[in-house]
Design a protein around this motif. Structure first.
Motif, PDB file in Angstrom:
ATOM      1  N   GLY A 356     -12.604 -14.513  -9.075  1.00 33.28           N
ATOM      2  CA  GLY A 356     -12.875 -13.731 -10.269  1.00 33.28           C
ATOM      3  C   GLY A 356     -14.354 -13.859 -10.605  1.00 33.28           C
ATOM      4  O   GLY A 356     -15.217 -13.702  -9.737  1.00 33.28           O
ATOM      5  N   ASP A 357     -14.622 -14.146 -11.830  1.00 31.39           N
ATOM      6  CA  ASP A 357     -16.000 -14.369 -12.249  1.00 31.39           C
ATOM      7  C   ASP A 357     -16.368 -15.804 -11.918  1.00 31.39           C
ATOM      8  O   ASP A 357     -15.847 -16.752 -12.513  1.00 31.39           O
ATOM      9  CB  ASP A 357     -16.146 -14.103 -13.748  1.00 31.39           C
ATOM     10  CG  ASP A 357     -17.579 -14.324 -14.224  1.00 31.39           C
ATOM     11  OD1 ASP A 357     -18.489 -14.370 -13.368  1.00 31.39           O
ATOM     12  OD2 ASP A 357     -17.774 -14.466 -15.442  1.00 31.39           O
ATOM     13  N   VAL A 358     -17.261 -15.990 -10.953  1.00 32.56           N
ATOM     14  CA  VAL A 358     -17.697 -17.334 -10.545  1.00 32.56           C
ATOM     15  C   VAL A 358     -19.093 -17.561 -11.129  1.00 32.56           C
ATOM     16  O   VAL A 358     -20.119 -17.358 -10.473  1.00 32.56           O
ATOM     17  CB  VAL A 358     -17.712 -17.473  -9.015  1.00 32.56           C
ATOM     18  CG1 VAL A 358     -18.063 -18.922  -8.631  1.00 32.56           C
ATOM     19  CG2 VAL A 358     -16.363 -17.086  -8.426  1.00 32.56           C
ATOM     20  N   GLY A 359     -19.133 -17.926 -12.396  1.00 32.71           N
ATOM     21  CA  GLY A 359     -20.402 -18.232 -13.053  1.00 32.71           C
ATOM     22  C   GLY A 359     -21.366 -17.061 -13.068  1.00 32.71           C
ATOM     23  O   GLY A 359     -22.588 -17.274 -13.098  1.00 32.71           O
ATOM     24  N   GLY A 360     -20.838 -15.838 -13.014  1.00 36.15           N
ATOM     25  CA  GLY A 360     -21.705 -14.675 -13.024  1.00 36.15           C
ATOM     26  C   GLY A 360     -22.386 -14.386 -11.707  1.00 36.15           C
ATOM     27  O   GLY A 360     -23.223 -13.478 -11.625  1.00 36.15           O
ATOM     28  N   ASP A 362     -22.801 -13.070  -7.737  1.00 35.07           N
ATOM     29  CA  ASP A 362     -22.297 -11.993  -6.877  1.00 35.07           C
ATOM     30  C   ASP A 362     -21.683 -12.665  -5.652  1.00 35.07           C
ATOM     31  O   ASP A 362     -22.384 -13.069  -4.719  1.00 35.07           O
ATOM     32  CB  ASP A 362     -23.446 -11.064  -6.484  1.00 35.07           C
ATOM     33  CG  ASP A 362     -22.972  -9.881  -5.638  1.00 35.07           C
ATOM     34  OD1 ASP A 362     -21.742  -9.691  -5.525  1.00 35.07           O
ATOM     35  OD2 ASP A 362     -23.821  -9.177  -5.075  1.00 35.07           O
ATOM     36  N   SER A 549     -25.078  -5.758  -1.621  1.00 37.31           N
ATOM     37  CA  SER A 549     -24.285  -6.670  -2.441  1.00 37.31           C
ATOM     38  C   SER A 549     -23.580  -7.689  -1.555  1.00 37.31           C
ATOM     39  O   SER A 549     -23.528  -7.548  -0.321  1.00 37.31           O
ATOM     40  CB  SER A 549     -23.255  -5.889  -3.244  1.00 37.31           C
ATOM     41  OG  SER A 549     -22.296  -5.300  -2.373  1.00 37.31           O
ATOM     42  N   ASP A 578     -28.845 -13.391  -7.624  1.00 35.59           N
ATOM     43  CA  ASP A 578     -29.301 -12.241  -8.414  1.00 35.59           C
ATOM     44  C   ASP A 578     -30.586 -12.590  -9.161  1.00 35.59           C
ATOM     45  O   ASP A 578     -30.786 -13.738  -9.561  1.00 35.59           O
ATOM     46  CB  ASP A 578     -28.215 -11.815  -9.408  1.00 35.59           C
ATOM     47  CG  ASP A 578     -27.001 -11.260  -8.674  1.00 35.59           C
ATOM     48  OD1 ASP A 578     -27.193 -10.658  -7.613  1.00 35.59           O
ATOM     49  OD2 ASP A 578     -25.888 -11.463  -9.162  1.00 35.59           O
TER      50      ASP A 578
END
Length: 578
Positions: A356-360, A362, A549, A578
């Motif tokens: 899912g969201d891994v610390g923001g 990519d 990406s 990023d």
């Protein structure tokens, strides 16, 4: 023969090219030579209706049992029998009609009905105008030689047929074992066997509930391929209407298949007109239905159909029976392998995280199971946020390709997570994991690379350790690729090499950099060593665009390095700064 002979030359034609002196070659002597000679001889007159025999010698009577009185006035066809080869007779007649001398081997019968092989030679005698006036036949009994040759021919034929049968069985085993899907294996069986043994045919398999679930129709005639396809795609209703198919499916393991004559007259009452037209097009003479027998039940039926009513000899029946038993076990193995593989895949996927969201970050991951049946192993990945805000990234591989390896993978992943969560650095976490594995006998041997990701103003600070695992790669903006080669220790589960320090290294990476962690299945194959594979991965990674990406990078790397027949599991984890 081009020489022109007269009746007076008959002794010369029989005895050779060296004539007797004229004062000795009297008619009485010539007749005595022909009468007393050891070779059975006849003379016929083709100028008379039916080309009748006009003279035979005593040797002919001894050979055939017929006296001169019984033979004179009859054509020599009376020596033929039902088993005489008609093709040989036709060749003999054609040669004589052309005026040629001829020699053939014929199966004849004596007066008492006993057969013998007759080596027949006929010489045509002509008059001064070239007209054939008489035909001199010489018969030699070569039964002993012919029987011996026939025995040798039969032996060679049997050896050849046995070799063909073994070759077909071997090819079938190879063909079925290389298919990963059950339906493909069923189709391959029909595609291989039917053209070798029949005009057309099909394989029909039963489901676990006893219903016909798959039918694949094949023809040996390419011109009828459309009819076969249409018949196979029309469903299975016409098969269930056949009592012979139903009886074969209900047969036991000891069922002996026997050819049957197709009852064409009854088909209209149980077959729809379109299907009946297709069946007639393919040909309906005889059928041979063979059960495909597994270890304890019949899995399906192999139906062979020949356009001729006597299209299946005993050799084909024996071959088909062997095929039915062998193919049934092989197809049952395919089912068992696929069931085990599905169970292992279900277990393995249940143990892998859903990103899912891994610390923001990519982040993208890919897990591809081995192309080999049921050989699902212990490859795994992990990515989660730690209490201090750093991110833990890992890829590991438990040695083995079975359910034990998959279960061990889940245990290792949980143990490593617990160690990292409590605050252990990458080197310390792998050292603790190694001690637990060897103490608790959790797994045999495993490799792992563990990375701690910490954000910085310039990009990220990476700290890593590797327990016998291939090095992680970093792609810098512009395309340069570097390997994180240091901080290596022995694989988890093997005795450690103590150096006094826990191996661990760090590196700073800029914004736009891409980190790639992977298992050895991505880079190593039978035809490609580990170093060569890592170099290929580095080249593929360097070729991706700077703005790609993590998902795009992941897709590009698997497309470049994974083929459809991969031999090992592939695990890939990609993170972009990023």
């Amino acid at each position: 023969m081009t020489d022109t002979l007269t009746p007076d030359d008959a002794p010369r034609a029989v005895l050779g090219d060296t004539p007797l002196p004229d004062e000795l070659l009297t008619e009485q002597l010539a007749r005595a030579i022909l009468e007393a000679g050891p070779l059975a001889m006849t003379v016929s007159d083709p100028r008379l209706p039916g080309d009748p025999v006009v003279w035979v010698n005593r040797a002919f009577t001894s050979l055939t049992g017929y006296t001169a009185e019984e033979v004179r006035g009859r054509n020599c066809r009376f020596l033929q029998c039902a088993d005489t080869d008609r093709d040989v007779v036709d060749r003999l007649r054609t040669a004589l009609d052309r005026g040629d001398d001829v020699q053939e081997l014929l199966l004849n019968v004596r007066k008492d009905g006993s057969p013998f092989w007759n080596q027949l030679a006929i010489t045509q005698l002509r008059d001064e105008t070239g007209q054939v006036t008489h035909r001199v036949g010489v018969q030699v009994d070569v039964t002993a030689e012919a029987d011996g040759e026939a025995a040798r021919t039969l032996e060679l034929s049997l050896m050849h047929r046995t070799a063909d049968r073994l070759e077909l069985l071997a090819r079938m085993g190879e063909e079925l074992s290389r298919h990963l899907e059950y339906g493909d294996a069923v189709d391959a069986l029909a595609d291989l066997v039917v053209p070798r043994l029949a005009t057309w045919g099909f394989v029909a398999m039963m489901s676990e509930t006893g219903h016909l679930e798959r039918v694949h129709v094949v023809t040996s005639d390419p011109a009828h391929a459309d009819a076969a396809h249409a018949l196979g795609s029309g469903g299975t209703t016409w098969l269930t209407a056949s009592p012979h198919v139903a009886a074969t499916l209900a047969a036991g393991a000891n069922h002996v298949p026997m050819p049957i004559t197709v009852d064409v007259s009854s088909l209209p009452t149980r077959t729809a007109p379109p299907e009946l037209h297709l069946l007639t097009t393919l040909g309906l003479g005889s059928a041979l239905l063979v059960p495909l027998t597994g270890r304890d039940r019949v899995l399906g039926v192999l139906c062979l159909v020949h356009r001729d009513r006597d299209g299946f000899d005993s050799e084909i029946v024996v071959t088909a029976a062997h095929l039915g038993r062998r193919a049934g076990v092989l197809l049952e193995n395919v089912r068992l392998y696929l069931a085990e593989r599905d169970a292992a895949l279900t277990l393995q996927h249940s143990l892998l995280p859903v990103l899912g969201d891994v610390g923001g970050l990519d982040v993208a991951a890919s897990y591809l199971p081995s192309g080999r049946r049921a050989e699902v192993g212990g490859d795994w990945f992990d990515a989660f946020v730690l209490p201090d805000g750093a991110v833990s990234l890992a890829v590991g591989d438990v040695v083995g390709h079975d359910l034990r390896a998959a279960a061990s993978m889940g245990q290792l992943r949980s143990l490593l997570r617990a160690s990292v969560w409590r605050g252990d650095r990458p080197g310390e976490a792998l050292e603790r994991l190694d001690g637990l594995v060897r103490a608790l006998d959790v797994a045999d041997v495993a490799t792992c690379v563990l990375v701690r990701w910490e954000r910085t103003a310039a990009g990220a600070h990476l700290t890593w350790a590797s327990a016998g695992h291939p090095p992680a790669l970093v792609r810098l903006p512009g395309g340069e690729v570097r390997g994180l080669d240091g901080a290596r220790s022995t694989p988890v589960g093997l005795p450690p090499v103590h150096t006094g320090n826990v191996p661990e290294e760090s590196v700073e990476v800029p914004h736009g950099a891409v980190l790639v962690l992977y298992s050895d299945g991505l880079v190593e194959r039978r035809d490609r060593g580990l170093r060569e594979g890592i170099a290929g991965l580095a080249d593929a990674l360097a070729a991706v665009p700077d703005d790609a990406s993590a998902t795009q990078v992941c897709d590009a790397l698997t497309a470049a390095l994974v083929d459809e027949h991969q031999e090992d599991d592939v695990c890939l984890l990609v993170v972009r700064v990023d």
